[in-house]
Design an enzyme around this catalytic site. Structure first.
Site, PDB file in Angstrom:
ATOM      1  CB  SER A 235      -0.957  -0.046   1.200  1.00 33.55           C
ATOM      2  OG  SER A 235      -1.939   0.951   1.103  1.00 33.55           O
TER       3      SER A 235
ATOM      4  CG  ASP B  65      -4.193  -1.531   0.007  1.00 34.85           C
ATOM      5  OD1 ASP B  65      -3.062  -2.024   0.087  1.00 34.85           O
ATOM      6  OD2 ASP B  65      -4.569  -0.566   0.690  1.00 34.85           O
TER       7      ASP B  65
END
Length: 410
Positions: A79, A214
């Protein structure tokens, strides 16, 4: 005489050329593999970037011309940690031997562009933000750099919602899976596409399509998959790991078994979400700590995390100046806090008699020693040919150069 001086200087340059490169020589020239892992957490990426700024400056005291990517064999990030990883490993357009960004510049990047990335006036379809600014700025800063062009190996986890499988973008995988050699910008955008906050990201590379969200969906802390990548593709040897988190609020004991026994499915929903967030983190830290039982912090494994993050700074999309400044200050304060280790029996956090900054200084000394060891061995290997053979080769090249110059000026 002038010709002799010129030839001696040229010959010396041939012998000492091994010290001019900044890229870290392969780990088989040293004693250990060095790993850096950076957690996910949106705007809270300011916190690990601040911690890494301390390490970067400690290393630059030893060698002003070297960056973090010149000391770590692999950097893993999920991320926002994946974006930081890409920025640390991307070559600078002004000097391809240097990193495009230092950790200090990454802190400035977040503080300058965070409010535009997390802009509530730009909602997406089905997500809190449309992601357009993040996509554009990521492409701008990472340019056309591809995975195989990084200054060091990187490992960036993502998740494909179409195949419902994790996808790990790793330099180690490129020989067997060349389709993973995507643009770093596509990889960074993919691992940052947090569900509900940013839209899924679609792209095609080498004829293969990716439908990404993500990396925190499968690995909020990327250190475990990063170590797995290393062990799969290297002979097992001593490894050094630095893992840096983005902060977490202190866990409070709110629920008990008697109360929970009376809950309906709806009552369970809120607590279950919280458990799902904290449990994988605890298991990951358990796994990592168990790999390095008995080691001293800063010698083999070091985890730096703020376990009592101010609630006002915990929202990973809060890009207010107050929050961003608070995260930076938290990172600086964290350096002066004691190292924390997980008790493998009770899962309690225990403070040690060592500051995080002191542990990072230990890490810096080890990294510098490892790099110098590899550079020295590399230079010795380059000098491995007998001196007379080197002189003969040098003489042949010199004679050829002289003939070329003679032809040019006649």
């Amino acid at each position: 005489m002038a010709h002799l001086v010129f030839f001696v200087l040229l010959f010396a340059g041939q012998l000492t050329g091994g010290f001019s490169t900044q890229r870290l020589p392969p780990s088989n020239n040293g004693k250990m593999i060095t790993i850096l892992g950076i957690d996910g957490g949106g705007i809270r990426g300011i916190l690990p970037a601040t911690v890494l700024d301390y390490l970067d400056k400690a290393l630059k005291l030893r060698n002003p011309n070297a960056d973090l990517a010149h000391y770590f064999d692999v950097i893993g990030g999920t991320s926002t940690g994946g974006l930081i990883t890409a920025m640390l490993a991307t070559p600078s357009p002004h000097d391809p031997t240097r990193a495009a960004f230092t950790p200090a510049q990454i802190v400035d990047f977040y503080k300058q562009y965070g409010p535009h990335i997390f802009n509530l006036s730009r909602p997406g379809k089905g997500s809190q933000f449309d992601g357009e600014f993040l996509h554009n700025i990521t492409r701008q800063v990472l340019k056309d750099t591809r995975l195989n062009q990084t200054l060091t190996n990187v490992v960036i986890p993502t998740f494909d919602i179409k195949t419902q499988k994790p996808v790990i973008f790793s330099n180690y995988k490129l020989e067997d899976a060349p389709y993973l050699n995507a643009l770093l910008s596509d990889i960074a955008i993919s691992t940052s596409a947090a569900p509900t906050q940013l839209p899924p990201y679609y792209f095609v590379n080498d004829g293969v399509e990716f439908n990404m969200v993500d990396g925190g969906f499968v690995a909020g802390n990327p250190t475990q998959p990063t170590i797995s990548e290393v062990l799969q593709h290297n002979e097992y040897q001593k490894i050094l790991v630095l893992s840096v988190g983005t902060g977490t609020e202190k866990i409070t004991e709110t629920y008990d078994a008697q109360t929970a026994a009376t809950w309906s499915a709806l009552n369970w929903l809120g607590p279950a979400i919280g458990f799902l967030g904290s449990a994988p983190t605890a298991w990951t830290e358990y796994y990592l700590e168990s790999l390095f039982v008995g080691s001293q912090p800063g010698d083999i494994y070091l985890r730096i995390e703020e376990y009592d993050l101010n609630h006002d700074f915990s929202n990973q999309v809060n890009a207010s100046q107050e929050c961003m400044n608070g995260l930076e200050e938290t990172g600086k304060q964290l350096l002066q806090e004691n190292v924390v280790k997980l008790n493998l029996d009770t899962f309690d956090l225990e403070k040690l008699q060592l500051k995080n900054a002191e542990a990072l200084d230990r890490i810096a000394d080890i990294l510098v020693g490892e790099r110098q060891r590899r550079l020295k061995r590399k230079t010795i290997e380059k000098r491995g040919r007998p001196l007379l053979e080197s002189l003969r080769v040098f003489s042949d090249k010199t004679q050829a150069s002289a003939e070329l110059l003679k032809n040019l000026f006649i």
